[in-house]
Scaffold this motif. Structure first.
Motif, mmCIF file in Angstrom:
data_model
loop_
_atom_site.group_PDB
_atom_site.id
_atom_site.type_symbol
_atom_site.label_atom_id
_atom_site.label_comp_id
_atom_site.label_asym_id
_atom_site.label_seq_id
_atom_site.Cartn_x
_atom_site.Cartn_y
_atom_site.Cartn_z
ATOM 1 N N ILE A 64 0.867 -1.175 0.000
ATOM 2 C CA ILE A 64 0.000 0.000 0.000
ATOM 3 C C ILE A 64 0.903 1.224 0.000
ATOM 4 O O ILE A 64 1.898 1.246 0.706
ATOM 5 C CB ILE A 64 -0.834 0.065 1.300
ATOM 6 N N MET A 66 0.363 4.974 1.088
ATOM 7 C CA MET A 66 -0.667 5.837 1.667
ATOM 8 C C MET A 66 -0.512 7.266 1.187
ATOM 9 O O MET A 66 -1.447 7.899 0.773
ATOM 10 C CB MET A 66 -0.591 5.773 3.181
ATOM 11 N N VAL A 67 0.698 7.758 1.296
ATOM 12 C CA VAL A 67 1.037 9.101 0.847
ATOM 13 C C VAL A 67 2.322 8.880 0.065
ATOM 14 O O VAL A 67 3.077 7.979 0.407
ATOM 15 C CB VAL A 67 1.304 10.018 2.071
ATOM 16 N N LEU A 70 5.423 7.245 1.632
ATOM 17 C CA LEU A 70 5.042 6.494 2.830
ATOM 18 C C LEU A 70 4.324 5.240 2.395
ATOM 19 O O LEU A 70 3.220 5.331 1.869
ATOM 20 C CB LEU A 70 4.074 7.312 3.678
ATOM 21 N N ILE A 72 3.602 0.744 2.889
ATOM 22 C CA ILE A 72 3.789 -0.535 3.561
ATOM 23 C C ILE A 72 4.443 -1.429 2.516
ATOM 24 O O ILE A 72 3.806 -1.785 1.523
ATOM 25 C CB ILE A 72 2.449 -1.150 3.958
ATOM 26 N N LEU A 134 8.721 2.693 8.306
ATOM 27 C CA LEU A 134 7.317 2.763 8.719
ATOM 28 C C LEU A 134 6.749 1.363 8.890
ATOM 29 O O LEU A 134 6.086 1.065 9.890
ATOM 30 C CB LEU A 134 6.502 3.555 7.694
ATOM 31 N N ILE A 138 5.246 -0.333 12.290
ATOM 32 C CA ILE A 138 3.905 -0.896 12.444
ATOM 33 C C ILE A 138 3.980 -2.288 13.063
ATOM 34 O O ILE A 138 3.297 -2.597 14.035
ATOM 35 C CB ILE A 138 3.193 -0.970 11.083
ATOM 36 N N LEU A 192 12.017 6.626 3.648
ATOM 37 C CA LEU A 192 12.219 5.800 4.837
ATOM 38 C C LEU A 192 12.754 4.432 4.458
ATOM 39 O O LEU A 192 12.862 3.545 5.288
ATOM 40 C CB LEU A 192 10.894 5.635 5.589
#
Lengths: 498, 491
Positions: A64, A66-67, A70, A72, A134, A138, A192
């Motif tokens: 995914i 998200m932004v 950023l 996953i 990130l 999580i 990241l």
């Protein structure tokens, strides 16, 4: 089967396992079969990734975004490969052990126990394969929260208190420091991702680099660098299988694994050497090693002694990474594996003694070696590995760390290692000696005489426990003779980093 | 027809409200408000779509051209707000039937729906209008109907809560009018665009301007419950019927924030606002509010009150984003308007379900409720995780954007404080989780899961808290456009 699918399956299999365990909770035999099958399926799945990774592949998948920036995402690099192999492999043995332990001690809420365990393993695998900070964060948090019910398992006041300490420290440090460090990293670099050679070089100025590293190290509370270590002894209120797999392997190794990843892939070894901002880490981890060992010397409760030993051994990994030489980084990676095998054996032994003899204190163990020969032999092997003596896994990793310290002429680190080896011997050898060469005290007639009477004639622990403990002890020795795979993975990590 | 969309939005609920009174039947009234709120939702979707494609829509009431007549002016900012309000309105109507029938005396239910529709009218009107005085009229419509709705609560303390809010709300509205009066004195206009154009030309009467801004800010801060002007909020949220609380928490304060943004960025404009230097004051208040309110929330036994204090803290986050005075911060504030509406309504709707079955939301009586009402508490946990700001929930997106803004503004300590305050949220949510899941049920016999008609809307919101945590095009994407627009100065 594509490698991308295997990555996802590494999290899906235990997650589905958790659901199936919940559904079959009413029938213990089926439930345990599900656990075992899930564990084996997961291990085989992880194993299918090993070949390609050894051949130099780094399969990755973005789940995914998200932004922009950023996401996953997962990426299997050598260190993560090794960690996932250890965690999933030991889960099989630990499940066998759990069955013996949980039934032997007639624990309550066994279904919840197995569900949370499966979720924790899923989180560990996700953490091992995370491709950026990130994702790592999580799964780090999922791991924290999914292990809370395991720590508070007994449900009495003591357990809840321990579990709150556990949760409180881990969440506070991770949200307050780790997440802050991640946000800082992102605002400085715009990414990241874990990248060979690091992403922070030249992006953060001088002393701020050291501050950022400090935020990371103390944010990753699971690495238990002092003074962020108190959660680990607190977590010892958990049933022993939890202490064994989670608080000697999965959870704590997630901590040092994250530390190594951050140092190698976020900061970059060369960058840290150039900016000289990791010098303090040698001191801090060295202090933790020595101090934790000293505390361990004075613990009479066996599990607490092991917990402090874990704190000290975890800092070996941090120290090895902080020495900042390629060869010591290899040592760090190897020590993750070596300590895992040794420490799980030791905890298995502690649980075995508790199940068979209901003894928890070191001072009660005189002569127990003759009653529980397999358990105590395994304990001895684990202890030797902790001290770092051949023919055990601990020797290999310590060798590499020492090599690294020598090559960079880091005499501080060298001194710490030598001193701590003596201390390790100091708190493990007496146990072995007492178990085999001291006579069992005559049954006390004091307040716990009654207790002894019931368990005076115990023998070896239940069969599942014996199987599990012999296997992990064997692994500890096998890794000494056949370190090739671990070594190759560790060197690949460094090969990539340079 | 489509040319009249901006006014339809307000006309539909306004016209429908009298029908509820005339028909005096609770089920018909419910049905009317459901249909109306769904229609409003549909209209707001169409409006946002049109605004994103075609740009600003200007609608002259009765064809009197601005600035003399009343103008309805829809741009991305208020189309976005309209969407939030009408979406929450629709969800709450869908959800409310059982809960309202249970919590409000039978004879008064139709009055509740009347007040609800009027409140919807007022809130949508505030968002849609381009005339600052017309805005005041809608503000009063929404406020008066809100007082009525709060006072319908079963607990007799609802009356005092409503009264308290009435006093504070009236003060706020009065301050708003005084501020507006000062502006009118200087410019002779009430149209927002026109006000801005005239204000930039004034340069020698900065002191009056400051006074006007002060009155407007204090007045609106009362309405949006900015710390320390939040004192009316906890009681109002606690004693109002559950449905009302869910609706108000998600909409009323949000619209007030929107009005404040209009005042700051559209009427005064960012340059003038920066010059007056109110940003720092708001930043400090926001941060103090975040910590104080979250800390107070930790010690609440009544969960509605706990969430009410959490709302005060969350408003702090919104205003903190605004106070950075950069586009990232403003977009963080704006996206949190939506995200907080989603997560807080999830939590309050879940509590409504608990109230419906158990008759209480006191934490000490909810031991083991996670097992008797798994779906309800599951949704509550999702909402709670969003409040904390856990990744993959909407809360994370807001918080990440907010922290990025803090870094952008070179305010690293503020970024750290944001995270510290999240820890407080961890504590107050975790307390609930511990009681709900790890404590043995105190009196679970006979209690069961809430009816499906309540669970479905609840889970729509819970799903939205996850969906918008993953796909941010429609939330953060729009918020960024809106923020750029406000910062750009052109209203």
């Amino acid at each position: 089967m594509s490698m991308e699918l295997s990555i996802l399956l590494s999290m899906i299999i235990p997650a589905v396992g958790a659901v199936l365990i919940a559904l079959t909770g009413k029938i213990p035999n089926v439930r345990e079969t599900v656990t075992l099958f899930t564990a084996v399926a997961l291990f085989l799945n992880v194993l299918s990734l090993l070949g390609p990774v050894l051949d130099g592949a780094t399969p990755e998948i973005t789940l995914i975004e998200m932004v922009p920036g950023l996401s996953i995402a997962f990426k299997v690099e050598p260190l993560g490969m090794m960690f996932s192999l250890i965690a999933s492999g030991l889960w099989i043995l630990n499940s066998i052990y759990s069955i013996g332990y949980m039934r032997g001690n007639k624990e309550k809420h066994q279904t919840r126990f197995y569900i949370c365990f499966a979720v924790a393993i899923a989180a560990t695998l996700g953490l091992a394969y995370s491709a950026n900070l990130l994702t790592l964060f999580i799964f780090y948090e999922v791991l924290t929260f999914s292990t809370y019910p395991l720590v508070s398992h007994k449900g009495d006041e003591n357990a809840v208190k321990g579990a709150r300490t556990y949760l409180g420290i881990l969440v506070t440090t991770s949200v307050g420091f780790l997440f802050f460090a991640i946000a800082w990293t992102f605002s400085a670099t715009g990414t990241l991702d874990f990248v060979n050679g690091g992403i922070l070089g030249g992006k953060v100025e001088g002393p701020l680099m050291g501050l950022l590293l400090m935020l990371f190290i103390y944010g990753i509370g699971k690495a238990a660098v002092m003074p962020v270590h108190r959660w680990l002894p607190a977590a010892m209120v958990a049933p022993t299988p939890v202490s064994a797999l989670l608080h000697a392997v999965a959870v704590v190794k997630s901590g040092v694994f994250s530390v190594v990843k951050v140092i190698v892939y976020t900061f970059g070894i060369d960058n840290l050497v150039a900016s000289g901002s990791a010098g303090w880490l040698v001191w801090v981890s060295g202090f933790t090693i020595i101090a934790a060992s000293m505390v361990a010397l004075r613990q009479d409760n066996l599990k607490r002694r092991l917990a402090y030993s874990t704190i000290s051994q975890l800092s070996y990994v941090v120290l090895a990474a902080a020495i900042l030489t390629p060869i010591s980084a290899v040592g760090a990676a190897l020590h993750i594996a070596a300590h895992a095998f040794g420490k799980i054996t030791l905890f298995f032994a502690a649980g075995s003694i508790y199940t068979a003899a209901h003894k928890t204190e070191v001072s009660q163990l005189n002569g127990i070696g003759w009653k529980m020969p397999i358990t105590m032999t395994a304990f001895a092997i684990g202890a030797l590995s902790m001290i770092g003596l051949p023919p055990t896994a601990g020797f290999i990793s310590k060798w590499y760390i020492i090599q690294g310290a020598m090559s960079s002429e880091n005499f501080l680190a060298l001194g710490v290692i030598v001193l701590s080896t003596l201390l390790n011997a100091g708190y493990f050898l007496p146990i072995i000696y007492a178990a085999f060469f001291k006579k069992e005290k005559a049954a006390k007639h004091g307040h716990d005489g009654h207790h002894d009477h019931h368990h005076g004639d115990h023998g070896e622990a239940p069969l599942p426990i014996v199987i599990a403990i012999s296997s992990t002890a064997l692994l500890t020795i096998l890794m000494f003779f056949f370190p090739d795979i671990a070594l190759e993975l560790a060197q690949k990590m460094i090969g990539g980093a340079q | 027809m489509s040319a009249h969309l901006p006014i339809l939005q307000i006309l539909i609920p306004l016209m429908a409200a009298p029908f509820c009174v005339v028909l005096r039947h609770r089920d018909i009234a419910w049905f009317i408000s459901l249909v109306v709120s769904l229609l409003c939702f549909a209209v707001s979707i169409m409006l946002l779509d049109r605004v994103l494609v075609e740009g600003v829509i200007s609608y002259y009431m009765g064809d009197w051209p601005a600035p003399w007549g009343i103008e309805f002016r829809i741009d991305v900012v208020n189309a976005y707000i309209l969407l939030i309000v009408s979406a929450i309105g629709a969800i709450v109507s869908l959800y409310g039937r059982h809960s309202v029938n249970k919590e409000i005396p039978k004879g008064q239910v139709y009055l509740f729906y009347t007040a609800f529709l009027l409140c919807l009218t007022g809130l949508l009107g505030m968002a849609a209008t381009g005339d600052a005085f017309n805005l005041f009229v809608f503000l009063e419509i929404s406020s008066l109907s809100t007082y009525a709705m709060i006072s319908l609560g079963k607990d007799r303390r609802a009356l005092t809560a409503a009264y308290q809010y009435l006093i504070m709300g009236t003060l706020g509205a009065t301050f708003y009018v005084i501020g507006l009066g000062l502006l009118y004195m200087m410019t002779g206009t009430l149209n927002i665009v026109d006000l801005h154009d005239k204000l930039v030309q004034l340069d020698d009467s900065i002191r009056t301007l400051k006074a006007a801004l002060a009155f407007l800010t204090v007045g609106l801060s009362l309405k949006l419950a900015l710390f320390p002007l939040h004192l009316w909020l906890p009681n109002a949220y606690t004693y109002a019927p559950s449905t009302v609380t869910a609706f108000l928490a998600a909409t009323a304060t949000k619209v007030a924030v929107y009005v404040m943004l209009r005042v700051f960025f559209s009427i005064f404009g960012i340059d003038m606002f920066e010059e007056i230097g109110l940003g720092d004051v708001i930043m400090v208040l926001a941060i103090v509010g975040m910590f104080t309110a979250s800390t107070v929330a930790i010690f609440q036994n009544n969960l509605k009150r706990m969430l009410a204090y959490s709302s005060v803290a969350q408003i702090g986050y919104i205003m903190l984003g605004v106070s950075f005075l950069n586009a990232t911060g403003l977009s963080a504030g704006l996206v949190h308007l939506l995200n907080h509406a989603i997560m807080k309504s999830t939590c309050f709707l879940a509590l409504g379900c608990v109230m419906y079955r158990m008759g209480t939301v006191r934490l000490s009586e909810l031991g083991g409720v996670g097992k008797t009402m798994p779906w309800t508490m599951g949704a509550f946990v999702i909402g709670g995780l969003s409040l904390i700001g856990v990744p993959l929930t909407v809360g994370f997106i807001s918080k990440w954007q907010l922290i990025s803004a803090a870094f952008q503004a070179d305010l690293m300590p503020v970024a750290f404080l944001i995270l510290l305050s999240s820890l407080l949220a961890v504590v107050y949510i975790w307390r609930v989780v511990e009681v709900a899941y790890f404590r043995t049920p105190t009196h679970h016999a006979g209690f069961k899961e809430a009816p499906l008609s309540m669970l479905i809307p609840l889970w729509i919101m819970a799903g939205a808290s996850i969906y918008f945590g993953i796909d941010t095009d429609m939330s953060l994407g729009v918020a960024q456009i809106a923020a750029d627009m406000l910062i750009g100065g052109t209203p």
